[in-house]
Design an enzyme around this catalytic site. Structure first.
Site, mmCIF file in Angstrom:
data_model
loop_
_atom_site.group_PDB
_atom_site.id
_atom_site.type_symbol
_atom_site.label_atom_id
_atom_site.label_comp_id
_atom_site.label_asym_id
_atom_site.label_seq_id
_atom_site.Cartn_x
_atom_site.Cartn_y
_atom_site.Cartn_z
ATOM 1 C CG ASN A 209 -27.467 21.541 -8.668
ATOM 2 O OD1 ASN A 209 -26.467 21.770 -9.343
ATOM 3 N ND2 ASN A 209 -27.829 20.313 -8.316
ATOM 4 C CG ASP A 278 -30.030 16.234 -1.829
ATOM 5 O OD1 ASP A 278 -29.171 15.347 -2.041
ATOM 6 O OD2 ASP A 278 -29.736 17.371 -1.402
ATOM 7 C CE LYS A 288 -45.120 24.633 -21.296
ATOM 8 N NZ LYS A 288 -45.353 25.823 -22.091
ATOM 9 C CG PHE A 325 -16.157 17.933 -3.771
ATOM 10 C CD1 PHE A 325 -15.429 16.825 -4.173
ATOM 11 C CD2 PHE A 325 -15.606 19.191 -3.963
ATOM 12 C CE1 PHE A 325 -14.169 16.951 -4.738
ATOM 13 C CE2 PHE A 325 -14.351 19.345 -4.526
ATOM 14 C CZ PHE A 325 -13.631 18.223 -4.917
#
Ligand code: CTP
Length: 402
Positions: A209, A278, A288, A325
């Protein structure tokens, strides 16, 4: 991020010595202190705000409703200041402060700030020695204000006596002494999680993120500056390590959890700022994955839920303050209240991350959500916000330990 820089808010009032405030600004800057200026209307008769704007490279406010960047400017100025210095300070402003009168931006900010207030008076000798001024100064001293006595000598009005603004070096030295960071977290062990986590899909791809880590790094650095022993468990970020902090680098949520669990024993305060992913791919590939090799592995990645680090730490044995937070895009306070209860935290710092706000930014506006209710903290830079969050955390810690 650079070393934690202190901010002095310099209030300039209407007095011939107002031009000396320019030198005061410079003297603070030379000592590595950020100077911001707020002026009374009368002060602008002696020096223009443009001069201070050029010297400080910051907006300079005069009117209560000037609003450079904030709808409630006196509150954000008051909170940003580590110290407020009023120099030169007239008899009129001393009288207003003594009575709690706040009819302009400077006096309103002085009343709103919790930072130490330092006053360097400058005025005619008779005004200075007048019983009213002396009484007003006494009232302010009893409230904890610091005064830097004016010098004696030839005054601009032609009189001779006490009333000249004190020597600039003396004013700045006195402020720096008061600014010495209070070691109010000495003896406390603090654990901070920060940054994003990266969850591998294969050897080159990952889920992550936009967290920059700035808020957590600022909290870790501020806690260390206040005397705490700080362990910072950081996901992958590209900002410099904070000073005086032990940094533990991790990549995935699982690693962040394990590092936190190892360190939580003996911790007095845990602050989870990390933007933990999450979910993680259930079975990351050890090569890969190719988009065109006939497999559908990249199109349908099976995910499993990551452990909740904050909730896990909150359920660990031992008494400590737990701070989380909450990054929300809507119903910010309501969701934060839910997280406070479900994660068994003592404080949730809730922020609105909609429309690209917060992530990567230097500034933030938050709500401090506790079992007692919520407090709004107007937008300010993350370095100062870190201290606001720590102030609240310390008061909750004291309550919990009482
Ligand atoms: N947190 C954590 N471990 C997780 C997820 C979140 O420690 N696996 C912590 C964060 O560090 C933050 C708080 O929990 O202090 C809330 O994080 P947030 O991302 O706002 O909420 P989530 O619990 O992930 O819930 P949702 O994504 O549904 O809003």
């Amino acid at each position: 991020m650079c070393a934690r820089q202190k901010t002095v808010l310099i209030g300039v009032t209407g007095c011939i010595a107002a031009y000396k405030s320019c030198e005061i600004v410079r003297a603070f800057q030379k000592r590595g202190v950020r100077a911001k200026v707020v002026m009374t209307e009368h002060a602008t008769e002696f020096v223009g705000p443009t001069t201070f704007r050029a010297l400080t490279r910051e907006p300079v406010a005069v009117g209560l409703f000037d609003e450079p960047g904030s709808p409630i400017h006196h509150i954000s100025l008051a909170q940003e200041a580590d110290l407020m210095l009023i120099a030169p300070c007239t008899a009129n402003v001393i009288a207003k402060l003594a009575q709690g009168i706040c009819d302009d931006l400077l006096t309103t900010t002085a009343l709103a700030t919790k930072a130490p207030l330092v006053i360097a008076p400058a005025m005619n000798v008779n005004m200075y020695e007048h019983a009213a001024t002396q009484r007003n100064m006494q009232i302010l001293r009893e409230r904890g204000c610091h005064f830097i006595e004016p010098d004696e000598g030839f005054l601009a009005c032609g009189d001779t006596g006490k009333g000249r603004l004190a020597d600039i070096g003396e004013i700045v030295d006195a402020c720096l002494e008061i600014l010495e960071v209070e070691q109010d977290m000495a003896g406390l062990n603090v654990l901070v999680t920060a940054g994003p986590t990266q969850e591998p899909i294969d050897t080159v791809r990952c889920i992550t993120n936009h967290s920059s880590g700035k808020m957590g790094y600022a909290i870790a650095e501020a806690a260390a500056a206040r005397g705490a022993q700080v362990h910072l468990i950081s996901g992958p970020v590209s900002i410099p390590e904070p000073q005086g902090v032990q940094v533990h680098r991790v990549t995935t949520a699982q690693q962040m959890l394990e590092a936190s669990q190892e360190l939580v024993d003996g911790c007095d305060i845990v602050v989870c700022t990390a933007a933990v992913c999450d979910f993680r791919p259930a079975a990351p590939a050890s090569r890969k994955l190719k988009k065109g090799d006939g497999t559908s592995e990249l199109e349908h990645i099976e995910l499993v839920q990551n452990p909740d680090i904050l909730a896990t730490l909150a359920s660990c044995e031992g008494r400590r303050a737990i701070v989380g937070f909450a990054a929300e895009t809507d119903d910010v306070v309501e969701y934060a209240k839910g997280k406070l209860a479900s994660k068994r935290a003592d404080l949730i710092v809730a922020n609105d991350v909609s429309e690209g706000k917060v992530f990567g930014s230097e500034r933030n506006e938050v709500w401090l959500v506790t079992a007692e209710g919520e407090e709004h903290v107007p937008e300010m830079d993350k370095v100062h916000l870190a201290d606001v969050v720590l102030d609240k955390t310390l008061s909750l810690y004291d309550l919990k330990m009482a």
